[in-house]
Design a protein around this motif. Sequence first.
Motif, mmCIF file in Angstrom:
data_model
loop_
_atom_site.group_PDB
_atom_site.id
_atom_site.type_symbol
_atom_site.label_atom_id
_atom_site.label_comp_id
_atom_site.label_asym_id
_atom_site.label_seq_id
_atom_site.Cartn_x
_atom_site.Cartn_y
_atom_site.Cartn_z
ATOM 1 N N ARG A 26 31.049 77.653 73.633
ATOM 2 C CA ARG A 26 31.171 76.356 74.322
ATOM 3 C C ARG A 26 32.413 76.325 75.207
ATOM 4 N NH1 ARG A 26 29.670 70.970 74.144
ATOM 5 N NH2 ARG A 26 31.367 69.455 74.271
ATOM 6 N N LYS A 27 33.522 76.856 74.690
ATOM 7 C CA LYS A 27 34.767 76.889 75.457
ATOM 8 C C LYS A 27 34.608 77.750 76.709
ATOM 9 C CE LYS A 27 39.620 78.140 75.126
ATOM 10 N NZ LYS A 27 40.656 78.776 74.324
ATOM 11 N N GLN A 28 33.942 78.888 76.573
ATOM 12 C CA GLN A 28 33.735 79.768 77.726
ATOM 13 C C GLN A 28 32.812 79.128 78.762
ATOM 14 O OE1 GLN A 28 32.347 83.197 75.557
ATOM 15 N NE2 GLN A 28 34.307 84.264 75.816
ATOM 16 N N ARG A 29 31.805 78.384 78.316
ATOM 17 C CA ARG A 29 30.918 77.678 79.252
ATOM 18 C C ARG A 29 31.712 76.655 80.057
ATOM 19 N NH1 ARG A 29 26.666 75.821 75.139
ATOM 20 N NH2 ARG A 29 26.651 77.756 74.001
ATOM 21 N N ILE A 30 32.580 75.929 79.374
ATOM 22 C CA ILE A 30 33.407 74.933 80.059
ATOM 23 C C ILE A 30 34.340 75.618 81.053
ATOM 24 C CG2 ILE A 30 35.256 73.232 79.726
ATOM 25 C CD1 ILE A 30 33.853 72.499 77.067
ATOM 26 N N GLN A 31 34.935 76.739 80.645
ATOM 27 C CA GLN A 31 35.831 77.474 81.534
ATOM 28 C C GLN A 31 35.085 78.009 82.756
ATOM 29 O OE1 GLN A 31 37.477 80.394 78.865
ATOM 30 N NE2 GLN A 31 39.244 79.125 78.355
ATOM 31 N N LEU A 32 33.889 78.545 82.543
ATOM 32 C CA LEU A 32 33.096 79.063 83.658
ATOM 33 C C LEU A 32 32.705 77.943 84.620
ATOM 34 C CD1 LEU A 32 31.705 81.581 84.856
ATOM 35 C CD2 LEU A 32 29.672 80.951 83.542
ATOM 36 N N SER A 33 32.287 76.819 84.088
ATOM 37 C CA SER A 33 31.933 75.669 84.937
ATOM 38 C C SER A 33 33.158 75.174 85.704
ATOM 39 C CB SER A 33 31.357 74.538 84.093
ATOM 40 O OG SER A 33 30.182 74.952 83.441
ATOM 41 N N ALA A 34 34.288 75.081 85.018
ATOM 42 C CA ALA A 34 35.529 74.646 85.671
ATOM 43 C C ALA A 34 35.935 75.625 86.767
ATOM 44 C CB ALA A 34 36.649 74.501 84.642
ATOM 45 N N PHE A 35 35.754 76.918 86.511
ATOM 46 C CA PHE A 35 36.086 77.938 87.519
ATOM 47 C C PHE A 35 35.270 77.725 88.789
ATOM 48 C CE2 PHE A 35 34.923 82.011 89.462
ATOM 49 C CZ PHE A 35 36.175 82.409 89.920
ATOM 50 N N PHE A 36 33.962 77.492 88.658
ATOM 51 C CA PHE A 36 33.122 77.300 89.829
ATOM 52 C C PHE A 36 33.426 75.985 90.548
ATOM 53 C CE2 PHE A 36 30.455 80.630 87.910
ATOM 54 C CZ PHE A 36 30.374 81.466 89.019
ATOM 55 N N ILE A 37 33.734 74.951 89.803
ATOM 56 C CA ILE A 37 34.093 73.673 90.428
ATOM 57 C C ILE A 37 35.409 73.805 91.187
ATOM 58 C CG2 ILE A 37 34.839 71.303 89.937
ATOM 59 C CD1 ILE A 37 32.728 71.334 87.649
ATOM 60 N N ILE A 38 36.396 74.437 90.568
ATOM 61 C CA ILE A 38 37.691 74.632 91.229
ATOM 62 C C ILE A 38 37.543 75.538 92.444
ATOM 63 C CG2 ILE A 38 39.981 75.663 90.934
ATOM 64 C CD1 ILE A 38 39.904 74.534 88.041
ATOM 65 N N SER A 39 36.726 76.592 92.333
ATOM 66 C CA SER A 39 36.483 77.476 93.477
ATOM 67 C C SER A 39 35.859 76.706 94.632
ATOM 68 C CB SER A 39 35.562 78.629 93.084
ATOM 69 O OG SER A 39 36.173 79.445 92.137
ATOM 70 N N PHE A 40 34.892 75.848 94.326
ATOM 71 C CA PHE A 40 34.262 75.041 95.361
ATOM 72 C C PHE A 40 35.279 74.113 96.025
ATOM 73 C CE2 PHE A 40 32.089 71.161 96.736
ATOM 74 C CZ PHE A 40 31.215 71.700 97.658
#
Length: 108
Positions: free
Chosen positions: A61-75
């Motif tokens: 769950r933590k990694q999913r949140i981190q991956l989603s946050a990474f893509f949002i921040i990249s955008f």
Amino acid sequence: MDFFTFKSFISTEVLILFYYLGALILPISIWFFMLWVIRKYRLLDTAYKTGKALLWKSLSRKQRIQLSAFFIISFLFMELFWRMFFEFLIAYMQIRDTLLQILISLPS
């Protein structure tokens, strides 16, 4: 015709129009195009669903949140870069126009 021979520059209004096209319309259009392509081609749909299920199952769950946050921040950083790029172009046009006015107003 001077525009097509590069004797005159693009106006600031055109740059602002292209900024909004790239910042708002392009990401939304790409999103809908991606969804359309995935639905249209069964192989891509299957690959997408299988890959997504495999990825989400292998991440905590933590990694999913981190991956989603990474893509949002990249955008958001891409949007910031897009904005800064157009601000630079608009500033360049304004500096050029000011320098031309100064050169024109100088006595011969």
